[in-house]
Design an enzyme around this catalytic site. Sequence first.
Site, PDB file in Angstrom:
ATOM      1  N   SER A 145     -97.233 -76.525  27.199  1.00  0.00           N
ATOM      2  CA  SER A 145     -96.916 -76.040  25.848  1.00  0.00           C
ATOM      3  C   SER A 145     -98.124 -76.301  24.949  1.00  0.00           C
ATOM      4  O   SER A 145     -99.026 -77.052  25.319  1.00  0.00           O
ATOM      5  CB  SER A 145     -95.705 -76.831  25.336  1.00  0.00           C
ATOM      6  OG  SER A 145     -95.542 -76.722  23.949  1.00  0.00           O
ATOM      7  N   TYR A 158     -89.748 -83.526  23.050  1.00  0.00           N
ATOM      8  CA  TYR A 158     -90.401 -82.340  23.621  1.00  0.00           C
ATOM      9  C   TYR A 158     -91.913 -82.572  23.712  1.00  0.00           C
ATOM     10  O   TYR A 158     -92.541 -82.296  24.744  1.00  0.00           O
ATOM     11  CB  TYR A 158     -90.089 -81.122  22.749  1.00  0.00           C
ATOM     12  CG  TYR A 158     -90.529 -79.797  23.349  1.00  0.00           C
ATOM     13  CD1 TYR A 158     -89.775 -79.175  24.333  1.00  0.00           C
ATOM     14  CD2 TYR A 158     -91.708 -79.170  22.924  1.00  0.00           C
ATOM     15  CE1 TYR A 158     -90.170 -77.965  24.884  1.00  0.00           C
ATOM     16  CE2 TYR A 158     -92.101 -77.960  23.470  1.00  0.00           C
ATOM     17  CZ  TYR A 158     -91.337 -77.354  24.451  1.00  0.00           C
ATOM     18  OH  TYR A 158     -91.742 -76.157  24.997  1.00  0.00           O
TER      19      TYR A 158
HETATM   20  P1  NAP Z   1     -85.384 -70.454  27.243  1.00  0.00           P
HETATM   21  O1  NAP Z   1     -85.141 -69.003  27.094  1.00  0.00           O
HETATM   22  O2  NAP Z   1     -84.525 -71.437  26.525  1.00  0.00           O
HETATM   23  O3  NAP Z   1     -85.384 -70.785  28.814  1.00  0.00           O
HETATM   24  C1  NAP Z   1     -85.314 -72.084  29.319  1.00  0.00           C
HETATM   25  C2  NAP Z   1     -84.830 -72.009  30.747  1.00  0.00           C
HETATM   26  O4  NAP Z   1     -84.675 -73.336  31.259  1.00  0.00           O
HETATM   27  C3  NAP Z   1     -83.462 -71.332  30.832  1.00  0.00           C
HETATM   28  O5  NAP Z   1     -83.352 -70.635  32.025  1.00  0.00           O
HETATM   29  C4  NAP Z   1     -82.548 -72.537  30.831  1.00  0.00           C
HETATM   30  O6  NAP Z   1     -81.259 -72.298  31.338  1.00  0.00           O
HETATM   31  C5  NAP Z   1     -83.326 -73.464  31.723  1.00  0.00           C
HETATM   32  N1  NAP Z   1     -82.824 -74.816  31.635  1.00  0.00           N
HETATM   33  C6  NAP Z   1     -82.764 -75.597  30.540  1.00  0.00           C
HETATM   34  N2  NAP Z   1     -82.148 -76.761  30.849  1.00  0.00           N
HETATM   35  C7  NAP Z   1     -81.815 -76.693  32.161  1.00  0.00           C
HETATM   36  C8  NAP Z   1     -81.153 -77.560  33.066  1.00  0.00           C
HETATM   37  N3  NAP Z   1     -80.654 -78.729  32.673  1.00  0.00           N
HETATM   38  N4  NAP Z   1     -80.984 -77.160  34.354  1.00  0.00           N
HETATM   39  C9  NAP Z   1     -81.437 -75.957  34.766  1.00  0.00           C
HETATM   40  N5  NAP Z   1     -82.064 -75.080  33.949  1.00  0.00           N
HETATM   41  C10 NAP Z   1     -82.241 -75.452  32.668  1.00  0.00           C
HETATM   42  O7  NAP Z   1     -86.841 -70.797  26.777  1.00  0.00           O
HETATM   43  P2  NAP Z   1     -88.270 -70.336  27.322  1.00  0.00           P
HETATM   44  O8  NAP Z   1     -89.112 -70.220  26.141  1.00  0.00           O
HETATM   45  O9  NAP Z   1     -88.174 -69.223  28.271  1.00  0.00           O
HETATM   46  O10 NAP Z   1     -88.703 -71.667  28.082  1.00  0.00           O
HETATM   47  C11 NAP Z   1     -89.230 -71.694  29.390  1.00  0.00           C
HETATM   48  C12 NAP Z   1     -90.245 -72.819  29.481  1.00  0.00           C
HETATM   49  O11 NAP Z   1     -91.357 -72.500  28.645  1.00  0.00           O
HETATM   50  C13 NAP Z   1     -89.732 -74.165  29.015  1.00  0.00           C
HETATM   51  O12 NAP Z   1     -90.272 -75.188  29.822  1.00  0.00           O
HETATM   52  C14 NAP Z   1     -90.289 -74.255  27.610  1.00  0.00           C
HETATM   53  O13 NAP Z   1     -90.416 -75.576  27.174  1.00  0.00           O
HETATM   54  C15 NAP Z   1     -91.622 -73.583  27.807  1.00  0.00           C
HETATM   55  N6  NAP Z   1     -92.304 -73.120  26.602  1.00  0.00           N
HETATM   56  C16 NAP Z   1     -91.744 -72.183  25.796  1.00  0.00           C
HETATM   57  C17 NAP Z   1     -92.460 -71.763  24.682  1.00  0.00           C
HETATM   58  C18 NAP Z   1     -91.930 -70.724  23.730  1.00  0.00           C
HETATM   59  O14 NAP Z   1     -92.562 -70.502  22.694  1.00  0.00           O
HETATM   60  N7  NAP Z   1     -90.843 -70.061  24.000  1.00  0.00           N
HETATM   61  C19 NAP Z   1     -93.704 -72.292  24.405  1.00  0.00           C
HETATM   62  C20 NAP Z   1     -94.243 -73.241  25.257  1.00  0.00           C
HETATM   63  C21 NAP Z   1     -93.534 -73.652  26.358  1.00  0.00           C
HETATM   64  P3  NAP Z   1     -80.046 -71.910  30.347  1.00  0.00           P
HETATM   65  O15 NAP Z   1     -80.257 -70.466  29.972  1.00  0.00           O
HETATM   66  O16 NAP Z   1     -78.835 -72.155  31.196  1.00  0.00           O
HETATM   67  O17 NAP Z   1     -80.132 -72.819  29.171  1.00  0.00           O
END
Ligand code: NAP
Length: 253
Positions: A145, A158
């Site tokens: 991130s 986080y």
């Molecule tokens: P998101 O749409 O909230 O996706 C997160 C994913 O992780 C979802 O599939 C979620 O499942 C899953 N997850 C969360 N807790 C879990 C658990 N206990 N067991 C199994 N699966 C779990 O957000 P995203 O932005 O795509 O995030 C994906 C990754 O990118 C994360 O590591 C996040 O920190 C990182 N990231 C995101 C951003 C951003 O700007 N969006 C920036 C930097 C890094 P559910 O749908 O069931 O909750």
Amino acid sequence: MISQLFDLTGKTAIVTGCNTGLGQGMALSLAGAGCNIVAVNRRSAEETQQHVEAHGVEFLAVDADLTSTVPIDDILAQTEARFGGADILVNNAGTIRRADSLEFTEQDWDDVLDVNLKSLFFLAQGFARACIDKQRNGKIINIASMLSFQGGVRVPSYTASKSGVLGLTRLMANEWAAHGININAIAPGYMATNNTEALRNDPHRSQEILGRIPAGRWGSPEDLSGAAVFLASAASDYVNGHALAVDGGWLAR
Ligand code: NAP
């Protein structure tokens, strides 16, 4: 041919948290490069399955809640039974809790660290052990991130987790590169997914963030496609312990 460097035909990738968001985007891009997908989710990933299978590759759904390390052996066992193991691990599942640090609870600390850091490490460990046992090369992509590099505000667990992801990416590379395993990270910038919904719904924060992104827009899951295929493929065979920012220039500011 240069395109062969990026070809993933016949490979298998475990992708955690790919029912939505960035994980879904990366699962689809790997499938588009010819890779079978083991989708690890706590909810149905039917939409992802349809899109993955449209690429003519195989899809295996594994139910797992990564707040605990208990499902890890089963994820690896099911992957072994169906595909004879995995070549690629995308450690994407992640969660976030927002509150002022003075009010932050131990529960919000544990909820985030358990998924974002602890399960990420132990799944990588299991994957690496399998690769080494079989003398098979591997690719691990950890999702970091901007808060692997910056402090952030109101997201202490986080920030701790994602700073830890960058450290662990380097540590794993130091220990496992000699076994033919590449460990790298993708550091997404501010992407339009569930993770950032609260920020995008806050007009002040949203404007503040957007104004600082040189590209002038939020990122999308598709923006990670090239980085994911690169780090999963032979094109990155001599890239180790690196964090590839896909951030529209955010870190350059
Ligand atoms: P998101 O749409 O909230 O996706 C997160 C994913 O992780 C979802 O599939 C979620 O499942 C899953 N997850 C969360 N807790 C879990 C658990 N206990 N067991 C199994 N699966 C779990 O957000 P995203 O932005 O795509 O995030 C994906 C990754 O990118 C994360 O590591 C996040 O920190 C990182 N990231 C995101 C951003 C951003 O700007 N969006 C920036 C930097 C890094 P559910 O749908 O069931 O909750």
